[in-house]
Design a protein around this motif. Structure first.
Motif, PDB file in Angstrom:
ATOM      1  N   ILE A   1      26.525  42.011  15.508  1.00 41.31           N
ATOM      2  CA  ILE A   1      26.972  40.949  16.416  1.00 41.31           C
ATOM      3  C   ILE A   1      25.869  40.491  17.378  1.00 41.31           C
ATOM      4  O   ILE A   1      25.671  39.276  17.550  1.00 41.31           O
ATOM      5  N   PRO A   2      25.126  41.412  18.035  1.00 36.24           N
ATOM      6  CA  PRO A   2      24.078  40.937  18.969  1.00 36.24           C
ATOM      7  C   PRO A   2      23.052  40.029  18.306  1.00 36.24           C
ATOM      8  O   PRO A   2      22.576  39.067  18.939  1.00 36.24           O
TER       9      PRO A   2
ATOM     10  N   VAL B   1      24.863  43.708  25.940  1.00 37.07           N
ATOM     11  CA  VAL B   1      25.699  43.353  24.791  1.00 37.07           C
ATOM     12  C   VAL B   1      25.911  44.558  23.882  1.00 37.07           C
ATOM     13  O   VAL B   1      27.024  44.818  23.398  1.00 37.07           O
TER      14      VAL B   1
ATOM     15  N   PHE C   1      30.977  50.624  14.729  1.00 37.24           N
ATOM     16  CA  PHE C   1      29.721  50.103  15.267  1.00 37.24           C
ATOM     17  C   PHE C   1      28.602  50.243  14.244  1.00 37.24           C
ATOM     18  O   PHE C   1      27.799  49.335  14.067  1.00 37.24           O
TER      19      PHE C   1
ATOM     20  N   GLY D   1      29.418  46.536  13.732  1.00 41.14           N
ATOM     21  CA  GLY D   1      29.313  46.139  15.141  1.00 41.14           C
ATOM     22  C   GLY D   1      27.891  45.840  15.588  1.00 41.14           C
ATOM     23  O   GLY D   1      27.661  44.956  16.432  1.00 41.14           O
ATOM     24  N   TRP D   2      26.922  46.544  15.003  1.00 37.75           N
ATOM     25  CA  TRP D   2      25.517  46.341  15.395  1.00 37.75           C
ATOM     26  C   TRP D   2      24.999  44.953  15.034  1.00 37.75           C
ATOM     27  O   TRP D   2      23.996  44.496  15.594  1.00 37.75           O
TER      28      TRP D   2
ATOM     29  N   MET E   1      33.638  49.009  22.977  1.00 39.28           N
ATOM     30  CA  MET E   1      34.894  48.377  22.581  1.00 39.28           C
ATOM     31  C   MET E   1      35.374  48.827  21.195  1.00 39.28           C
ATOM     32  O   MET E   1      36.546  48.662  20.873  1.00 39.28           O
ATOM     33  N   ILE E   2      34.457  49.352  20.386  1.00 37.98           N
ATOM     34  CA  ILE E   2      34.837  49.781  19.038  1.00 37.98           C
ATOM     35  C   ILE E   2      34.378  51.218  18.817  1.00 37.98           C
ATOM     36  O   ILE E   2      33.574  51.752  19.584  1.00 37.98           O
TER      37      ILE E   2
ATOM     38  N   ILE F   1      29.647  46.111  23.235  1.00 39.24           N
ATOM     39  CA  ILE F   1      30.232  46.171  21.896  1.00 39.24           C
ATOM     40  C   ILE F   1      30.511  47.616  21.481  1.00 39.24           C
ATOM     41  O   ILE F   1      31.579  47.935  20.937  1.00 39.24           O
ATOM     42  N   SER F   2      29.554  48.511  21.766  1.00 38.45           N
ATOM     43  CA  SER F   2      29.736  49.917  21.374  1.00 38.45           C
ATOM     44  C   SER F   2      30.870  50.581  22.129  1.00 38.45           C
ATOM     45  O   SER F   2      31.477  51.535  21.628  1.00 38.45           O
TER      46      SER F   2
END
Length: 500
Positions: free
Chosen positions: A203-204, A183, A196, A200-201, A190-191, A187-188
């Protein structure tokens, strides 16, 4: 006062518990999912340590940021023994199922709350303080989680399949770690890096909430384990009072009577979890910070290694049901002593192939431990104290092992020696060797103080037949000893003029 004579009666087929296959599958799924969520957080936190250092400790140097974020990871282990004491006492008194439902609620809420904490730039010193509080809440719940889950699976498993069934618990651990790391990478990728680090960090950590809801549902639907139900029935039949009012052993009495089992538990947990934390929590930061390796590249290699571990895990559990658990503890510890240094030399080569091989060596050695740990630990304690004794011993050991990422990071920074993690593992392996030599073999045997369990009636008949064969063999051995003593007695009589 004359001692009460214990009356033994012959075992019959009805004394062997037949485990319902559907209930067993549900128990393993529910237990493994909770364990997966625990290690999902560990995986996310380990792979985000570099970013979390910037978010919560922005004024420190990069090295101090990493040590501080890993230190925040380690501090909650201080509260795990407290969680183990509380959950263990309640688990032995009210049952395993109820406590496991509570721990997964607390764990999911604690993990999710990390994603809600504002950064240091927003609220200052309160930011790392709130992070620490959230980790302490996690630590309390995790204090009763693994022990309870291992006991739950062990008490539901047939004796001849306990190794395989127990291995699925740490299969969940690895799977949770892989999903957490995956994950983070997804995520990292995609952005942007800036996005991030800003949001972004988080979200997990939010994903822990739906995972916890699923785990709670599965655990709520489960029945109590057959071993604990039998324990309740026996206690009520003997004392004619509710189990809650029955006398309990004090911790001093438990430590005095079961100190060998406690020491074996401590040894296994330390060698297993130190290896676990070096490979799966510290290694991502080691690759990116100390070896200046691409973060995503290093993470992908570790994820590939861990996926391989998923396939090895049940094989080791199943094999331990055939050849025993001790060979894996001894073999893993020996390998850790002999191969840790070569493995870290490979990891430092900056060659993808050698890095992969070095990590794979450590991963296989780790599989030797986690493939059998969940089937060994519950089997060495009796039912009435199993949860409390195991939870306390386990979490005191984790208190030591949980400091591993912080200690190893500090050792590397203090000595500027990139091989310090290998030396640390070599030292820990000696504990594993001592434990492997001292521990009893538990494979294909009932849990301590319990009657056998089987998958079906045919297996129960085989167990009963083996039980009678064992008794016959022991009787023959005793008869031989008696005959030998009679011969020795007669020799002595023949040498005395007044004895005949």
């Amino acid at each position: 006062m004359r001692p009460v004579k214990k009356i033994y009666k012959p075992m019959n087929i009805n004394d062997i518990t037949i485990i319902d296959d559907d209930k067993l599958k549900k128990a393993i799924t529910a237990a493994a999912l909770g364990n997966a969520m625990e290690w999902f957080d560990f995986g996310v936190y380990g792979f985000l340590a570099f970013v979390l250092g910037k978010v919560f400790f922005p004024d420190a140097s990069p090295s101090v940021q990493m040590i501080a974020s890993l230190g925040t990871f380690s501090v909650p282990f201080l509260v795990r023994p407290l969680g183990g004491i509380v959950c263990g006492i309640l688990g032995d008194r009210y049952g395993r199922q109820k406590i496991l439902a509570i721990t997964i609620i607390i764990m999911s809420l604690g993990t999710c709350s990390i994603g809600l904490i504002p950064s240091y730039q927003s609220i200052g010193i309160m930011s790392p303080i709130l992070l620490l509080i959230a980790k302490l809440v996690q630590g309390f719940s995790v204090g009763g989680e693994y022990s309870g889950a291992a006991i739950f699976v062990a008490e539901y498993s047939p004796d001849r399949k306990r190794g395989l069934m127990g291995s699925w618990l740490d299969f969940g651990s690895i799977a949770g770690f892989v999903i957490g790391a995956g994950v983070v990478v997804l995520i990292s990728s995609m952005i942007s890096d800036v996005q991030f680090e800003r949001w972004g960090w988080r979200i997990p950590f939010f994903l822990a909430l739906p995972l916890g809801a699923i785990g709670l549902y599965l655990r709520h639907e489960l029945e109590e384990t057959p071993a604990f139900q039998k324990h309740v029935e026996d206690m009520e039949a003997e004392s004619k009072v509710n189990l809650r009012n029955s006398p309990k052993l004090s911790y001093r009495e438990v430590a005095g009577k079961y100190w060998k089992s406690l020491m074996i538990c401590v040894g296994i947990v330390i060698v297993t979890n130190v290896t676990y934390y070096v490979l799966l929590t510290y290694m991502p930061s080691y690759l990116s910070h100390n070896l200046h390796y691409s973060e995503n590249h290093g993470v992908l290699i570790i994820i590939a290694v861990m996926v391989g571990m998923l396939f090895v895990q049940p094989i080791i559990g199943m094999t331990s049901d055939k050849i025993g658990r001790r060979p894996f503890i001894l073999g893993g510890s020996t390998g850790l002593f002999l191969l840790s240094y070569p493995a870290f030399l490979m990891i430092q080569t900056n060659s993808v192939g050698f890095i992969f091989i070095g990590l794979l060596i450590l991963a296989i050695l780790l599989n030797c431990f986690i493939g059998v740990m969940a089937s060994i630990l519950p089997a060495i304690f009796p039912t009435q104290i199993r949860y409390s004794a195991l939870a306390i011993a386990f979490n005191i050991s984790i208190l030591i092992a949980g400091m591993t990422p912080t200690i190893v990071a500090w050792m590397v920074e203090a000595t500027h020696n990139l091989n310090m993690p290998a030396f640390y593992l070599m030292g820990i392996s000696l504990i594993g060797l001592w434990t492997g030599i001292r521990m009893p073999e538990t494979a294909n045997k009932p849990l301590r103080g319990e009657t056998p369990t089987a998958s079906d009636r045919n297996e129960a008949k085989e167990i009963l037949s083996e039980h009678f064969d064992t008794i016959e063999q022991k009787v023959e051995e005793i008869d031989e000893k008696i005959a030998d003593l009679e011969r020795r007695r007669q020799i002595l009589i023949d040498q005395h003029p007044k004895l005949d």
